[in-house]
Design an enzyme around this catalytic site. Sequence first.
Site, PDB file in Angstrom:
ATOM      1  N   LYS A  13       0.816  -1.218   0.000  1.00 11.69           N
ATOM      2  CA  LYS A  13       0.000   0.000   0.000  1.00 11.69           C
ATOM      3  C   LYS A  13       0.848   1.266   0.000  1.00 11.69           C
ATOM      4  O   LYS A  13       0.574   2.201  -0.757  1.00 11.69           O
ATOM      5  CB  LYS A  13      -0.940   0.003   1.220  1.00 11.69           C
ATOM      6  CG  LYS A  13      -2.027  -1.036   1.183  1.00 11.69           C
ATOM      7  CD  LYS A  13      -3.033  -0.837   2.304  1.00 11.69           C
ATOM      8  CE  LYS A  13      -2.417  -0.971   3.684  1.00 11.69           C
ATOM      9  NZ  LYS A  13      -1.848  -2.319   3.926  1.00 11.69           N
ATOM     10  N   ARG A  88      -9.505   2.583   9.042  1.00  9.64           N
ATOM     11  CA  ARG A  88      -8.993   1.265   9.414  1.00  9.64           C
ATOM     12  C   ARG A  88     -10.095   0.348   9.928  1.00  9.64           C
ATOM     13  O   ARG A  88      -9.885  -0.853  10.103  1.00  9.64           O
ATOM     14  CB  ARG A  88      -7.898   1.421  10.478  1.00  9.64           C
ATOM     15  CG  ARG A  88      -7.059   0.186  10.720  1.00  9.64           C
ATOM     16  CD  ARG A  88      -5.957   0.448  11.708  1.00  9.64           C
ATOM     17  NE  ARG A  88      -4.976   1.383  11.196  1.00  9.64           N
ATOM     18  CZ  ARG A  88      -3.909   1.024  10.488  1.00  9.64           C
ATOM     19  NH1 ARG A  88      -3.706  -0.235  10.182  1.00  9.64           N
ATOM     20  NH2 ARG A  88      -3.055   1.927  10.064  1.00  9.64           N
ATOM     21  N   ARG A 127      11.646 -10.593   4.951  1.00  9.63           N
ATOM     22  CA  ARG A 127      12.421  -9.351   5.061  1.00  9.63           C
ATOM     23  C   ARG A 127      13.596  -9.516   6.033  1.00  9.63           C
ATOM     24  O   ARG A 127      13.479 -10.153   7.069  1.00  9.63           O
ATOM     25  CB  ARG A 127      11.540  -8.215   5.600  1.00  9.63           C
ATOM     26  CG  ARG A 127      10.544  -7.644   4.643  1.00  9.63           C
ATOM     27  CD  ARG A 127       9.754  -6.561   5.363  1.00  9.63           C
ATOM     28  NE  ARG A 127       8.617  -6.098   4.587  1.00  9.63           N
ATOM     29  CZ  ARG A 127       7.553  -5.501   5.118  1.00  9.63           C
ATOM     30  NH1 ARG A 127       7.472  -5.318   6.425  1.00  9.63           N
ATOM     31  NH2 ARG A 127       6.563  -5.111   4.356  1.00  9.63           N
ATOM     32  N   ARG A 161      13.027  -8.610  12.036  1.00 13.53           N
ATOM     33  CA  ARG A 161      12.330  -7.910  13.116  1.00 13.53           C
ATOM     34  C   ARG A 161      11.252  -8.814  13.716  1.00 13.53           C
ATOM     35  O   ARG A 161      10.688  -9.670  13.028  1.00 13.53           O
ATOM     36  CB  ARG A 161      11.670  -6.626  12.589  1.00 13.53           C
ATOM     37  CG  ARG A 161      12.653  -5.605  12.056  1.00 13.53           C
ATOM     38  CD  ARG A 161      11.941  -4.331  11.648  1.00 13.53           C
ATOM     39  NE  ARG A 161      10.846  -4.590  10.715  1.00 13.53           N
ATOM     40  CZ  ARG A 161      10.112  -3.648  10.126  1.00 13.53           C
ATOM     41  NH1 ARG A 161      10.373  -2.383  10.375  1.00 13.53           N
ATOM     42  NH2 ARG A 161       9.156  -3.957   9.294  1.00 13.53           N
ATOM     43  N   ARG A 172      -1.299 -10.312  12.627  1.00 12.98           N
ATOM     44  CA  ARG A 172      -1.629  -9.031  11.990  1.00 12.98           C
ATOM     45  C   ARG A 172      -2.693  -9.229  10.918  1.00 12.98           C
ATOM     46  O   ARG A 172      -3.591  -8.385  10.741  1.00 12.98           O
ATOM     47  CB  ARG A 172      -0.385  -8.400  11.389  1.00 12.98           C
ATOM     48  CG  ARG A 172       0.609  -7.869  12.417  1.00 12.98           C
ATOM     49  CD  ARG A 172       1.952  -7.524  11.794  1.00 12.98           C
ATOM     50  NE  ARG A 172       1.838  -6.472  10.797  1.00 12.98           N
ATOM     51  CZ  ARG A 172       2.835  -6.142   9.966  1.00 12.98           C
ATOM     52  NH1 ARG A 172       3.982  -6.786  10.006  1.00 12.98           N
ATOM     53  NH2 ARG A 172       2.669  -5.167   9.093  1.00 12.98           N
TER      54      ARG A 172
END
Length: 216
Positions: A13, A88, A127, A161, A172
């Site tokens: 996004k 949201r 990542r 992370r 999430r």
Amino acid sequence: MRIVLVGPPGAGKGTQAAYLAKNLSIPHISTGDLFRANISQGTDLGKEAKSYMDAGNLVPDSVTIAMAEDRMDQPDAEGGFLLDGFPRNIGQAEALDAYLKGKGVKLDAVLDLEVPEDEVVKRIAGRRICRNDSSHVFHVDYHKPKTEGVCDLCGGDLYQREDDREDTVRKRLEVYHTETEPIIDHYKAQDLVVTIPALGKVDEVTQRAMAALDKA
């Protein structure tokens, strides 16, 4: 144009918002940027938000909505804007509806970036971030460093992370499905939703989005 961009974590996004806003010559209004700006500038809203964040609590919708409305009231947003990260949830979507109605304007489109859940997990969990500079980002599949675990740019250690761990990513996604995804049906009822397949190269996704906006 007035556009809302939605999609799960890892859908791209932020990247697409920046490209689309530039192509359309409208401001990119990101919730993250709003929070950082208000907090760094010491505004009343920023101080209120920081008090909740420092206590480890979620910032209430009322504060987020007030920040978004204040930003949409700025002169550069008079001709349109692209919202990224807001609304949201249904409460925020209804507040946005009321705000726009009060201004006598409407949304032009809600772009829904569609990515398979397994791809989202792969994108985020793969990542690796440099400990020396968090802007140095690599990926175990899509952007491998020349030497495993070592940043190409500065030689720093690469690490995953906590937020990027697979179990955290799936949590999430659960939050997204529960809280944010319902706004898609909210906007489908207003005939505003345009679904964009978000797999492929960044410029390819941008071209799909621009073509869809032209039709909208």
